[in-house]
Structure formats: structure tokens, C-alpha cells
Write an enzyme that holds these catalytic residues in place. Structure first.
Site: not given
Ligand code: AMP
Length: 394
Positions: A9, A95, A183, A243, A381
Site C-alpha cells: 500500500n 492497493r 475507499h 482535505r 484493506e
């Protein structure tokens, strides 16, 4: 362990890796680690085995300053080979943040796939170039090892056309300016875990709140994505660590036309200086904000929760109501305060929290009198990437 899968990742300043048993769908990896401080900082390596025992860094302990993903992976692959001994590495699963309109599921990496993924870099400039760099590095240093790309966008390819469209001129939509959503690997994992928690209701109307440094929500029916808060980029939707989330596009025009900011300056402002950090003027880290007495920190938390509750309401038409709400990721799994503040603003939906269960972080945190179930489910994940790699290699 007779064989192994490796997952990567690759973030802007870090590379997370994990080794999973090739033969079984284990929940936890056999070893996992992190190299932080890439791309300008001083890299720091840490790794531990399945029992939590730290592993010696070897040559990775002396990573040079300003090492990039390629240089790090050149050292990491032999380090991992030494850990594995004679256990063969079946594949490396990555990922990858953006699969565009091309990929509705994991795909085996070929030179053509790499070219396509590199072409999507402008759509996810913070993440995609690093994902592609990691794939290229493995192809360079270990060309015979199969690679699998698993996308954060794939899970959302089941959204209705209306949930994907912006109200822009048709030719721009045809060109691919659409709400993709992100996501997806996290949502995929939660979708797989729902039956264990909800039984047949798992296929009902469920909203998953992935609240971390990056935050989004996904409205699911039949455990498929029907709508999500992130859009064309991972900037839209909920307020995040740095963000801004959803913003009147007129603000961008004002910043550029009236304040004379360049496109790069606006990007820096919206991606890195806004969100919890910008509003609190203190930190992007929820734990730091919760420990602070500053009124700006308190306002940042309140705004984060208000925006989450109002965004959740905006997803409801896509699934026609709500049977269950799931919290996941760093904040969702660990902040009882955030869960409480969000649920209080959703009391009109019939949500009643069990405060003790919420404080204790139990898997069900709704009270018996609640009209809908509220759950906390840790996401995983890496596991989704490992399982997808296993399925594709088989
Ligand atoms: P993630 O991006 O999923 O790793 O989540 C990172 C975020 O989770 C950061 O804002 C952390 O402050 C937050 N977080 C982690 N642990 C806790 C905690 N115990 N209480 C509140 N926030 C937490």
C-alpha cells in the site's frame, strides 16, 4: 506456511507491506511493516511478525535520506525473501487508488495495465503516481513475480448512473468526468463482514462511515455500493484530516480570480491545509484535537461531525432509508466522541446509542430501543488485497 502473498500500500510518504499465508484466508498477516518518511524525509523502517515481535531491519535500517519507492523496494524485496526462506512468493498485490472506468475488480498487471494506470495519475495526483511507482519497482526488481492491482474505485462501479453523474455538459461526462468514489477496498471488506454482524439484514440498507485521515461514506444495498460521498477525486464529500471535502466550486473561482492564487496553490490549500487542520489551526489528528481545550479544535470536531451527519442524510435517497450504520477506520473505530456526536444528529432517524457500549468500543453500539443497528467494525484493506490476489492466481 507453504507459500505467501505480499501486499503493498504505497502512499505519498510511506509504504505499508504485509505477508499473508498463500494457502489460507487468514484474517491477520504473518508479518507486516511500514516504511515512513519517504520522498524527502528520513525513512524509518518498522516491522513485526504475527505475534507482534519486532523484526530486525537489516539493510533497511540504513535507508538513505530522500529514498523513493523504487530504492526502498530494491532493498525490501531481498529482506522479505530472507524472512520467507524457501517459502515461494506467489504474487504481489497492490492497493491502487484509481482504476477509472476500466476496472470493476482486481486485475493482473501487464505492461498495458501499467500504462493505463499511469494515464489515470492526473485524477489522483496524491496517490496514483506512488501506486504505479511501486508496481514498476516490483516489475523491475522481480520481473517474474505476478502482480495484482486492486482498486479503491472498483467497489463503486455498481452505483446507478445518476449517482455517478455531475450536472455538467454531457461531453464532459462522456470523457470520464464522473463520480468514481474511493475507499473501495475498505468497503469491500466491511461488505464481506456484514452478514456475521447483521444476518439477513446485511443485504438491507446500510451506510458505512470510513472515518480516518481520509474520510468517506458508502450507501450499500445488497452489500453493493449505490452511492458514496467521494467523487471524481478523493477531495469531495466529508471533511477530512487535511482535505476540505465538499466545497462550493465558486470558492475555487474566487480564490483564483479575486485572490490571484494559482492552480497549484489552490490544490495545496484544498488537499493539505484544510479540513481538521485548517479549521482547528492545530492538527489534522483527531486524537490531538480531542485532547485540546482550544475552541478552534472543538469547532473542527463539531464541523467534522455535522458534515458527516448531513452527508449521511444526502445518501439516503439512493437506498431509500436505513437499516444499519457502520463506523470504521482510525476515527470511526476509535473515537467514541465522534460516533456519539454524529449519532446525536441522526436521532431523527430513530438512532439511539448505548453510551456504555459506545465508550467501550463494542461491535454493536446501538441501544435495544434503537430503530436501526449501529456497529463498529475494524476494516482490513490488506486482507482484501491478499484475498483478491489469491483468487486471481488460483
Ligand atoms: P486512519 O487514516 O484510518 O489511520 O485514521 C487516522 C485518524 O484516526 C487520526 O485522525 C487519528 O487521530 C484517529 N484516531 C486513531 N486513534 C484514535 C483514538 N483513540 N481516538 C480518536 N481518534 C483516533
Amino acid at each position: 506456511m507453504n507459500s505467501a502473498f505480499l501486499t503493498f500500500n504505497a502512499g505519498s510518504s510511506s509504504l505499508k507491506f504485509a505477508v499473508f499465508d498463500g494457502g489460507e484466508t487468514a484474517l491477520e498477516p504473518r508479518l507486516k511493516g511500514l516504511i515512513a518518511g519517504l520522498g524527502g524525509g528520513v525513512p524509518a523502517f518498522s516491522a513485526k511478525d504475527a505475534t507482534g515481535v519486532p523484526l530486525d531491519a537489516g539493510a533497511l535500517g540504513a535507508l538513505g535520506a530522500a529514498s523513493d519507492h523504487e530504492a526502498v523496494i530494491a532493498l525490501l524485496l531481498p529482506w522479505l525473501a530472507a524472512q520467507l526462506g524457501d517459502v515461494p512468493l506467489l504474487a504481489v498485490g497492490h492497493r491502487v487508488v484509481h482504476g477509472g472506468q476500466y476496472y470493476a475488480g482486481p486485475t493482473r498487471v501487464t505492461p498495458e495495465v501499467i500504462t493505463r494506470l499511469a494515464g489515470l495519475e492526473p485524477l489522483a495526483p496524491l496517490h496514483q503516481p506512488h501506486n504505479v511507482a511501486a508496481i514498476r519497482a516490483v516489475a523491475k526488481w522481480q520481473p517474474d513475480t505476478p502482480q495484482i492491482a486492486c482498486f479503491d474505485t472498483s467497489f463503486h462501479r455498481t452505483q446507478d448512473r445518476l449517482a455517478q453523474l455531475f450536472a455538467l455538459p454531457r461531453d464532459l461526462s462522456d470523457e470520464g468526468i464522473l463520480r468514481y468514489g474511493f475507499h473501495g477496498l475498505s468497503y469491500d471488506y466491511i461488505a464481506g463482514a456484514l452478514p456475521e454482524h447483521l444476518g439477513v439484514q446485511a443485504d438491507g440498507r446500510v451506510i458505512v462511515a470510513h472515518l480516518g485521515n481520509g474520510s468517506s461514506m458508502c450507501a450499500m444495498k445488497d452489500r453493493k455500493s449505490r452511492a458514496t460521498t467521494m467523487g471524481f477525486t478523493a477531495l469531495d464529500g466529508l471533511m477530512m484530516g487535511r482535505r476540505c471535502g465538499a466545497l462550493d466550486p465558486g470558492v475555487v473561482l474566487y480564490l483564483m480570480q479575486e485572490k490571484g492564487m494559482s492552480a497549484n496553490e489552490v490544490a495545496e490549500l484544498l488537499y493539505k491545509q484544510s479540513g481538521l487542520l485548517g479549521v482547528s489551526e492545530l492538527s489534522n489528528d483527531m486524537q490531538v484535537l480531542q485532547a485540546s481545550d482550544s475552541p478552534h479544535a472543538k469547532e473542527a470536531i463539531a464541523l467534522f461531525c455535522y458534515r458527516a451527519a448531513s452527508s449521511l442524510a444526502g445518501l439516503l435517497p439512493a437506498i431509500g432509508g436505513l437499516d444499519a450504520l457502520v463506523f470504521t477506520a482510525g476515527i470511526g473505530e476509535n473515537s467514541a466522541l465522534v460516533r456519539k456526536l454524529i449519532c446525536e444528529q441522526l436521532a431523527w432517524l430513530g438512532i439511539v446509542l448505548d453510551d456504555a457500549a459506545n465508550e467501550a468500543g463494542q461491535s454493536t453500539i446501538s441501544a435495544a430501543s434503537s430503530k436501526l443497528r449501529v456497529l463498529v467494525i475494524p476494516t482490513n484493506e490488506e486482507r482484501v488485497v491478499a484475498d483478491a490476489s489469491r483468487a486471481l492466481i488460483a
